[in-house]
Design a protein around this motif. Sequence first.
Motif, PDB file in Angstrom:
ATOM      1  N   LEU A  77      11.784 -34.761   4.139  1.00 17.56           N
ATOM      2  CA  LEU A  77      12.441 -35.595   3.133  1.00 17.56           C
ATOM      3  C   LEU A  77      13.658 -36.295   3.723  1.00 17.56           C
ATOM      4  O   LEU A  77      13.929 -37.470   3.446  1.00 17.56           O
ATOM      5  N   TYR A  78      14.383 -35.570   4.593  1.00 21.64           N
ATOM      6  CA  TYR A  78      15.566 -36.139   5.238  1.00 21.64           C
ATOM      7  C   TYR A  78      15.163 -37.312   6.143  1.00 21.64           C
ATOM      8  O   TYR A  78      15.791 -38.381   6.107  1.00 21.64           O
TER       9      TYR A  78
ATOM     10  N   LEU B 247      12.475 -39.139   5.917  1.00 21.47           N
ATOM     11  CA  LEU B 247      12.020 -40.246   5.070  1.00 21.47           C
ATOM     12  C   LEU B 247      13.205 -41.013   4.488  1.00 21.47           C
ATOM     13  O   LEU B 247      13.210 -42.255   4.461  1.00 21.47           O
ATOM     14  N   ARG B 248      14.239 -40.261   4.060  1.00 18.95           N
ATOM     15  CA  ARG B 248      15.424 -40.906   3.496  1.00 18.95           C
ATOM     16  C   ARG B 248      16.124 -41.765   4.542  1.00 18.95           C
ATOM     17  O   ARG B 248      16.561 -42.880   4.270  1.00 18.95           O
ATOM     18  N   ARG B 249      16.210 -41.241   5.775  1.00 19.76           N
ATOM     19  CA  ARG B 249      16.855 -42.012   6.851  1.00 19.76           C
ATOM     20  C   ARG B 249      16.050 -43.274   7.184  1.00 19.76           C
ATOM     21  O   ARG B 249      16.625 -44.322   7.481  1.00 19.76           O
TER      22      ARG B 249
ATOM     23  N   LEU C 109      14.290 -44.949   5.078  1.00 21.79           N
ATOM     24  CA  LEU C 109      14.554 -45.914   4.001  1.00 21.79           C
ATOM     25  C   LEU C 109      15.918 -46.574   4.174  1.00 21.79           C
ATOM     26  O   LEU C 109      16.092 -47.762   3.881  1.00 21.79           O
ATOM     27  N   TYR C 110      16.903 -45.798   4.693  1.00 24.01           N
ATOM     28  CA  TYR C 110      18.226 -46.369   4.936  1.00 24.01           C
ATOM     29  C   TYR C 110      18.172 -47.484   5.983  1.00 24.01           C
ATOM     30  O   TYR C 110      19.024 -48.371   6.011  1.00 24.01           O
TER      31      TYR C 110
ATOM     32  N   TYR D  91      19.973 -30.321   6.013  1.00 24.14           N
ATOM     33  CA  TYR D  91      19.538 -31.682   5.682  1.00 24.14           C
ATOM     34  C   TYR D  91      19.458 -31.855   4.170  1.00 24.14           C
ATOM     35  O   TYR D  91      18.379 -32.002   3.600  1.00 24.14           O
ATOM     36  N   ASP D  92      20.619 -31.759   3.507  1.00 18.91           N
ATOM     37  CA  ASP D  92      20.633 -31.935   2.048  1.00 18.91           C
ATOM     38  C   ASP D  92      20.737 -33.419   1.700  1.00 18.91           C
ATOM     39  O   ASP D  92      21.361 -34.171   2.403  1.00 18.91           O
TER      40      ASP D  92
END
Length: 336
Positions: free
Chosen positions: A3-4, A6-8, A10-11, A335-336
């Motif tokens: 998830l971390y 994937l979030r990065r 997207l950033y 990795y919150d």
Amino acid sequence: MALYILRRLLYMIPVLIGIVFITFFLTRILPGDPALMIAGTEAPDDVLEKIRNDMGLNEPLYLQFIHYVARLFQGDFGFAWHTGHSVLSDFATRLPATIELTLASFIVALVIALPVGIIAATKKESIVDHISRVFSLIGSCVPSFWLALILIYVFYSRLNWFPAPLGRLGNGISPPTSITGLYVVDSLLTWNIPVLGQALAHLALPAIVLSTGMMAIISRMVRSSMLEVISQDFIRTARAKGIYERTVVMKHALVNALLPTLTVIGVQFGLLLGGAVVTETIFSWPGVGSYITESILATDYAPIQAFTLMSALIISFTNLAVDVIYGLIDPRVRYD
């Protein structure tokens, strides 16, 4: 972790959009007229006007930008006017040379900087420590083009220890059978010893030049991190338990000192691409760096835009890899 990551990823999207936008408009304010570069200064006005129409340069700027973005989504990075090939085709031809030079510089920097930083920290105020600090200061200040010219003058012109700074191989030497495109690796895989010697000899000086700044910064970072860790209580406890000094340094101190160093290594690796533009030009290295220099001189927009976008992607993915490695080395990182 997934998830971390994937979030990065997207950033990265707004960052890349900003890079595409800024690069496009900055290239359009470069001095020079591409039509004049192609047709020559003696070309009649109607010919120049036709070339500008064919290239879409007479369209409003916002329409040029929309067409450029639309082509990017189709995987089309444009056409290099000064070579007569697509940018992707030119990159495919030249990228192996840049990768070989960048990787060689990265390896040279790590192999020298890490031991020097460790020794300087464990032998503080010794002659090794003083030499490493002087080297770090000089290495981080010396311009790469000046260092390149000095090395060429000393080791090629005066001592004749290295071949002429003209490409990846000497005249009359055929490249090895292409497997990876990296001459050193390919000559090893095909066991072509004469070409391996030539490839290493031509690679040595540009790799030293490109790695010097990175080497200086990493060795200084390792030294300061090691000094900070060595002064902590858990290191004194480990020594009080009678653990061998080498184990204390390599297992307890170095692992903890590597955490801040990793960030510096990641940033420096990304900056190697920018340094390659100067180094490749001076050593006539046929990589992407010298290609971009030729593109700037020819006012060729598409290769400059593609190179900037590629650099942004590499730096973004390098930073992501560094953050992931952080978590693998230090379980306290979450990795919150």
